[in-house]
Design a protein around this motif. Structure first.
Motif, short mmCIF file in Angstrom:
data_model
loop_
_atom_site.label_atom_id
_atom_site.label_comp_id
_atom_site.label_asym_id
_atom_site.label_seq_id
_atom_site.Cartn_x
_atom_site.Cartn_y
_atom_site.Cartn_z
N HIS A 145 0.85 -1.16 -0.05
CA HIS A 145 0.11 0.06 -0.12
C HIS A 145 0.64 1.46 0.04
N GLY A 146 2.15 1.15 0.14
CA GLY A 146 2.99 2.09 0.02
C GLY A 146 3.52 2.74 -1.50
N ASP A 147 3.09 1.87 -2.49
CA ASP A 147 3.32 1.94 -3.92
C ASP A 147 2.49 3.01 -4.45
N PRO A 148 3.22 3.78 -5.42
CA PRO A 148 2.26 4.72 -5.80
C PRO A 148 1.13 4.31 -6.83
N MET A 149 1.23 3.04 -7.59
CA MET A 149 0.42 2.39 -8.33
C MET A 149 -0.93 2.47 -7.74
N MET A 150 -1.09 2.41 -6.26
CA MET A 150 -2.26 2.21 -5.73
C MET A 150 -3.26 3.42 -5.96
N TRP A 151 -2.84 4.31 -6.60
CA TRP A 151 -3.94 5.62 -6.95
C TRP A 151 -4.46 5.04 -8.54
N VAL A 152 -3.63 4.53 -9.33
CA VAL A 152 -4.31 3.90 -10.41
C VAL A 152 -5.36 2.80 -10.22
N ALA A 153 -4.94 1.64 -9.10
CA ALA A 153 -5.69 0.71 -8.77
C ALA A 153 -6.98 1.42 -8.00
N GLY A 154 -7.09 2.32 -7.42
CA GLY A 154 -8.25 3.06 -6.76
C GLY A 154 -9.17 3.49 -7.76
N MET A 195 -10.76 10.99 -1.93
CA MET A 195 -9.99 11.19 -0.87
C MET A 195 -10.43 10.46 0.57
N ARG A 196 -11.77 10.32 0.71
CA ARG A 196 -12.18 9.85 2.01
C ARG A 196 -11.81 8.13 1.88
N THR A 197 -11.99 7.56 0.70
CA THR A 197 -11.57 6.31 0.73
C THR A 197 -10.25 5.98 0.75
N THR A 207 7.18 2.07 -13.43
CA THR A 207 8.62 2.69 -13.28
C THR A 207 8.72 4.09 -13.03
N LEU A 208 7.76 5.09 -13.71
CA LEU A 208 8.07 6.43 -13.59
C LEU A 208 7.50 6.68 -12.42
N LEU A 209 6.47 6.29 -11.76
CA LEU A 209 5.86 6.85 -10.63
C LEU A 209 7.00 6.29 -9.66
N ARG A 210 7.40 5.31 -9.76
CA ARG A 210 8.29 4.67 -8.51
C ARG A 210 9.80 5.29 -8.64
N ALA A 211 9.96 6.02 -9.58
CA ALA A 211 11.07 6.75 -9.48
C ALA A 211 10.98 8.21 -9.10
N ILE A 212 9.89 8.52 -8.44
CA ILE A 212 9.65 9.64 -7.62
C ILE A 212 10.00 9.26 -6.03
N PRO A 213 11.04 10.01 -5.50
CA PRO A 213 11.33 9.59 -4.36
C PRO A 213 10.37 9.22 -3.10
N SER A 214 10.20 8.43 -2.39
CA SER A 214 9.25 8.09 -1.63
C SER A 214 9.10 9.13 -0.30
N ARG A 215 10.51 9.77 -0.04
CA ARG A 215 10.33 10.90 1.00
C ARG A 215 9.16 11.99 0.64
N LEU A 216 9.28 12.29 -0.90
CA LEU A 216 8.54 13.47 -1.52
C LEU A 216 6.89 12.67 -1.52
N ARG A 217 6.66 11.72 -2.29
CA ARG A 217 5.42 10.98 -2.22
C ARG A 217 4.45 10.96 -0.88
N TRP A 218 5.32 10.47 0.05
CA TRP A 218 4.59 10.10 1.37
C TRP A 218 4.34 11.43 2.19
N LYS A 219 4.88 12.75 1.91
CA LYS A 219 4.56 13.76 2.79
C LYS A 219 3.28 14.41 2.09
N LEU A 220 2.67 13.94 0.84
CA LEU A 220 1.45 14.46 0.53
C LEU A 220 0.31 13.99 1.63
N PRO A 221 -0.56 14.85 1.97
CA PRO A 221 -1.63 14.61 2.86
C PRO A 221 -2.40 13.54 2.39
N PRO A 222 -2.82 12.63 3.54
CA PRO A 222 -2.74 12.83 5.12
C PRO A 222 -1.47 12.26 5.80
N GLY A 223 -0.53 11.82 4.98
CA GLY A 223 0.69 11.26 5.59
C GLY A 223 0.71 10.14 6.39
#
Length: 296
Positions: A19-28, A60-62, A244-260
């Protein structure tokens, strides 16, 4: 000294890592497309909310609920589940053809929503190159019976393996249809209303996400929506490229997005709780033996 609470899943789970992977947004987004094909389920959403005006809020609530039950404390997860159950108990929907009124907490509808979400998360992640063995995929499905309990389902009646999940979709297929409400959801996901200044971003970013999510749907969903889809091989290639493109974004940046949620979980449990697919690779290597822990 009291040990920090790992929550319902904990860092050793497949759920925590995946669930920490950015492709979860596409999956949602895929899950929304899929859920809309159950007329009774989507009617419950449309009759109890202004979907077009608050679709972003609903998404966002989901995401917030999934983040809380995955990375929050046990108490936070249980409270989130209690809130969802309370809301569902109060909501009703009416079939316009028969006049039947039914609760949105009908177990069959809750099960559909649950299975559509789990299948979407699992399919998008695996097809985009996230490293899961078949055994880990089964673990993931089984772990999410905990989430099913939180929304009011009996875990014993919820699929516990990927094969059981696939069998569920075969059973439920006759109940699915491209209803007027599904058409509304489809139209929104393809062209969501945005501020005029954001129209270019919608065309460049959102449309690509929504298109990829739609293309990754199972064949029966494409048949119901009535639009052709590229071959599965082409979709897989697009999913892997996007992953591959989304996972290249540093996680420290992705995870700072709300709600953290992940940042808070790591602050609670320490840096060793950081979600990463490499932990699943190591688990597979230990459990499966040399040469068998291959990405699926």
């Amino acid at each position: 000294m009291t040990e920090p609470d790992p929550g319902l899943f904990g860092p050793a789970s497949v759920t925590w890592q995946m669930h920490g992977d950015p492709m979860m947004w596409v999956a949602g987004v895929r899950a929304l497309y899929l859920q809309a094909l159950h007329p009774r389920a989507v009617r419950g959403v449309m009759q109890n909310s202004d979907f077009r005006q608050d679709a972003w809020g609903r998404l966002m609530r989901t995401a917030g609920f999934v983040g809380t039950i995955t990375y929050g404390t046990t108490d936070a997860a249980e409270k989130a589940g209690a809130r969802v159950r309370k809301i569902h108990r109060l909501l009703k929907a009416t079939d316009p053809l028969t006049g039947e009124t039914y609760g949105v907490d009908d177990p069959d509808l809750l099960l559909w929503v649950h299975c559509a979400e789990v299948d979407s998360y699992l399919q998008v992640q695996r097809r985009s190159g996230y490293p899961l063995t078949d055994a880990q995929a089964d673990r993931y499905v089984d772990e999410h019976r905990t989430g099913a309990r939180l929304v009011g389902l009996d875990p014993d009646g919820v699929p516990a393996t990927a094969a059981q999940l696939a069998a569920y979709f075969v059973r439920v297929r006759p109940q699915l249809a491209h209803s007027p409400e599904a058409l509304d959801v489809d139209d929104f996901l393809r062209r969501p209303p945005v501020h005029p200044l954001l129209v270019p971003a919608r065309a460049v970013l959102w449309r690509r996400v929504a298109t990829l999510a739609y293309q990754s749907l199972p064949p029966f969903a494409h048949e119901l929506y009535g639009r052709p889809a590229p071959s599965p091989a082409i979709v897989d290639r697009r999913l892997r490229t996007t992953g591959t493109l989304l996972r290249a974004i540093p996680s420290r940046l992705r995870w700072k997005l709300p709600p953290g949620h992940i940042v808070h979980a790591m602050a609670r449990l320490g840096p060793g709780s950081r979600p990463t697919p490499y932990k699943l690779k190591r688990q597979a290597a230990i459990l499966d033996g040399p040469g068998r822990a291959q990405p699926q």
